[in-house]
Enzyme design. Structure first.
Site, short mmCIF file in Angstrom:
data_model
loop_
_atom_site.label_atom_id
_atom_site.label_comp_id
_atom_site.label_asym_id
_atom_site.label_seq_id
_atom_site.Cartn_x
_atom_site.Cartn_y
_atom_site.Cartn_z
N GLY A 151 0.90 -1.38 0.06
CA GLY A 151 0.12 0.14 0.02
C GLY A 151 0.82 1.14 -0.04
O GLY A 151 0.71 2.17 -0.81
N SER A 152 1.83 1.21 0.62
CA SER A 152 2.70 2.30 0.67
C SER A 152 3.44 2.88 -0.37
O SER A 152 3.26 4.03 -0.85
CB SER A 152 3.81 2.23 1.92
OG SER A 152 3.37 2.08 3.10
N GLN A 191 -7.77 -0.17 3.43
CA GLN A 191 -8.72 -0.65 4.56
C GLN A 191 -10.16 -1.29 3.81
O GLN A 191 -10.87 -1.99 4.54
CB GLN A 191 -8.92 0.25 5.60
CG GLN A 191 -7.71 0.67 6.53
CD GLN A 191 -7.24 -0.53 7.43
OE1 GLN A 191 -8.23 -1.38 7.92
NE2 GLN A 191 -6.07 -0.65 7.68
N SER A 241 -3.39 -3.17 -0.45
CA SER A 241 -2.29 -4.03 0.08
C SER A 241 -3.04 -5.47 0.64
O SER A 241 -3.80 -5.55 1.12
CB SER A 241 -1.94 -3.27 1.40
OG SER A 241 -0.74 -3.89 1.95
N HIS A 274 -2.01 -7.73 2.71
CA HIS A 274 -1.93 -8.18 3.75
C HIS A 274 -2.87 -7.58 4.87
O HIS A 274 -3.18 -7.97 6.14
CB HIS A 274 -0.57 -7.95 4.81
CG HIS A 274 -0.15 -6.31 4.94
ND1 HIS A 274 -0.43 -6.20 6.39
CD2 HIS A 274 0.21 -5.65 4.73
CE1 HIS A 274 0.11 -5.07 6.57
NE2 HIS A 274 0.40 -4.66 5.26
N THR A 291 11.83 -7.89 -10.60
CA THR A 291 11.40 -9.13 -10.82
C THR A 291 10.05 -9.37 -9.95
O THR A 291 10.10 -9.04 -8.80
CB THR A 291 12.14 -10.38 -10.51
OG1 THR A 291 13.45 -10.28 -11.35
CG2 THR A 291 11.89 -11.73 -10.71
N CYS A 346 2.23 2.60 12.62
CA CYS A 346 3.29 3.55 12.52
C CYS A 346 3.55 4.56 13.64
O CYS A 346 4.81 5.05 13.66
CB CYS A 346 3.21 4.46 11.61
SG CYS A 346 2.25 3.51 9.85
C1 LIG Z 1 -1.76 -0.63 6.00
C2 LIG Z 1 -2.09 0.69 5.22
C3 LIG Z 1 -1.14 1.28 4.38
C4 LIG Z 1 0.27 0.60 3.91
O1 LIG Z 1 0.17 -0.62 3.58
P1 LIG Z 1 1.39 -1.51 3.28
O2 LIG Z 1 1.24 -2.45 2.42
O3 LIG Z 1 1.79 -1.98 4.83
O4 LIG Z 1 2.67 -0.57 2.76
C5 LIG Z 1 -1.58 2.35 3.71
N1 LIG Z 1 -2.79 2.83 4.05
C6 LIG Z 1 -3.48 2.24 4.88
C7 LIG Z 1 -4.99 3.01 4.96
C8 LIG Z 1 -3.37 1.13 5.57
O5 LIG Z 1 -4.15 0.73 6.39
#
Ligand SMILES: *Cc1c(COP(=O)(O)O)cnc(C)c1O
Length: 396
Positions: free
Chosen positions: A70-71, A179, A199, A201, A237, A324
């Protein structure tokens, strides 16, 4: 009893997601850019995963770019729109005060590089309106980025309406939907979205893999230079096992969404109803426009960190804000954005559920949290002052 109630931070991988990745760690380990069979097998898996994800977002496979999460997707989306805007002399960006740090810190950096950033206030109910976005638009606005659902308080934003306003004004609209995707219905076409981050996870897929959706015709540039992977927009890759697993996890989450959502919202509402019986407590964020599994409550005269440690000792994994910010003593920027005073923002508890939680676990949380709050208040000089009328309660 052990209860994992921090699914907004990360989720456990589902059995389906683990099984989907295994062949690509073992027999089909090839590099998708290689021409021989084992490479082509990986490439085929990559194509299928892309199509599957596109189907679940309501877009085309070629609008999907795989990232490390996500980041990275947030960084790439915002940087791309900024770069494109700057070329046309448009250097104004609109966002909100309660975005994830992946968005806020990218914007902070752009500000140093000469962009003007408008961060919209968030109402006490944790929602930003399309009218407010419309009012902030200027002739030099090149990007609006508003998160789909907030990771700390779980409020869901009027994304479709905000997207419509952006479309009408011909401004690129990005949403951090990390989210939301896999939890509530998201369709990039219906929701008027130009760019979207997700993301794996956060919906029972693996860590370190995500997606940036970019509507065709919308400009993107690459953060990482190198090979021609992802149509030249993201070198390196491909994380084939991760990507295949993410696609499987998303498919599973979307197929079970109605059922999961019904189960989670009933557990969530039970938590809200019962925990708000604790005196001088308040729910953060609107009661109805909310993710099915997220609860965030502030307790007066409580230190969030102490609450978490005591809950951990009882086998409950929860959070007081975003991963964070924990470890720093600053209160959550999200709670400050919705107008909670510092001392109240410090006393927050976020419980975020998944379909792996059970009713018994919810009972256990409902039984333990009030005890821990009472114990901590019993030792608190602030609480004593409040009780003796030497100070006024902030939360009535
Ligand atoms: C977890 C999260 C991210 C970051 O995602 P990562 O895959 O951990 O880099 C970004 N935005 C929101 C709203 C998140 O909850």
């Amino acid at each position: 009893m052990y209860v994992y109630a921090d699914n907004a931070a990360t989720t456990a991988m589902s059995e389906t997601a683990v099984n989907a990745m295994l062949p690509y760690l073992r027999s089909d380990f090839g590099n998708p850019s290689s021409l021989y069979t084992v490479g082509q097998k990986a490439k085929e898996a990559l194509c299928k995963a892309r199509e599957n994800i596109a189907k679940n977002l309501g877009c085309e496979a070629r609008e999907i770019y795989f990232t490390s999460g996500g980041s990275e997707a947030d960084n790439q989306a915002i940087r791309s729109a900024a770069e494109f805007g700057a070329r046309k002399g448009k250097k104004h960006i609109i966002s909100t005060k309660f975005e994830h740090h992946a968005v806020l810190h990218t914007l902070r950096k752009l500000k140093k590089e000469g962009f003007e950033i408008t961060l919209l206030d968030v109402h006490e109910n944790g929602i930003v309106t399309a009218e407010e976005v419309a009012a902030a638009i200027r002739p030099d606005t090149c990007l609006v980025t508003v998160m789909y659902a907030n990771n700390e308080i779980g409020t869901v934003q009027p994304i479709r309406e905000i997207g419509k306003v952006c479309r009408e004004n011909k401004i690129t609209f990005h949403t951090d939907a990390v989210q939301a995707v896999g939890h509530i219905p998201v369709n990039v076409r219906d929701d008027n979205i130009d760019m979207l981050s997700l993301s794996a996870h956060k919906f029972h897929g693996p860590k370190g893999v995500g997606v940036l959706f970019v509507r065709k015709g919308v400009y993107i540039s690459n953060l990482i230079e190198g090979g021609a992977q992802e149509r030249g927009k993201r070198a390196g890759t491909e994380n084939v096992p991760g990507i295949v697993s993410m696609a499987a996890a998303l498919d599973e989450a979307c197929n079970n969404m109605d059922k999961t959502s019904a189960k989670l919202s009933s557990m969530r509402d039970r938590l809200i109803n019962e925990l708000l019986k604790i005196p001088h407590s308040v729910l953060n964020g609107d009661i109805s426009h909310r993710l099915p599994g997220t609860v965030n409550i502030c307790f007066e005269a409580i230190e969030g960190e102490s609450l978490l440690l005591l809950l951990d000792a009882k086998g409950i994994s929860a959070s007081s804000g975003s991963a964070c910010t924990s470890g720093s003593l600053d209160p959550s920027h999200v709670l400050l954005a919705i107008g909670r005073p510092h001392e109240i923002a410090h006393g927050s508890l976020r419980l975020s559920l998944s379909d792996e939680n059970t009713d018994e676990q919810i009972d256990y949380i409902i039984q333990e949290v009030p005890k821990v709050v009472e114990y901590l208040r019993g030792m608190s000089p602030v609480w004593r002052d409040l009780q003796e009328g030497k100070r006024n309660y902030v939360i009535q």
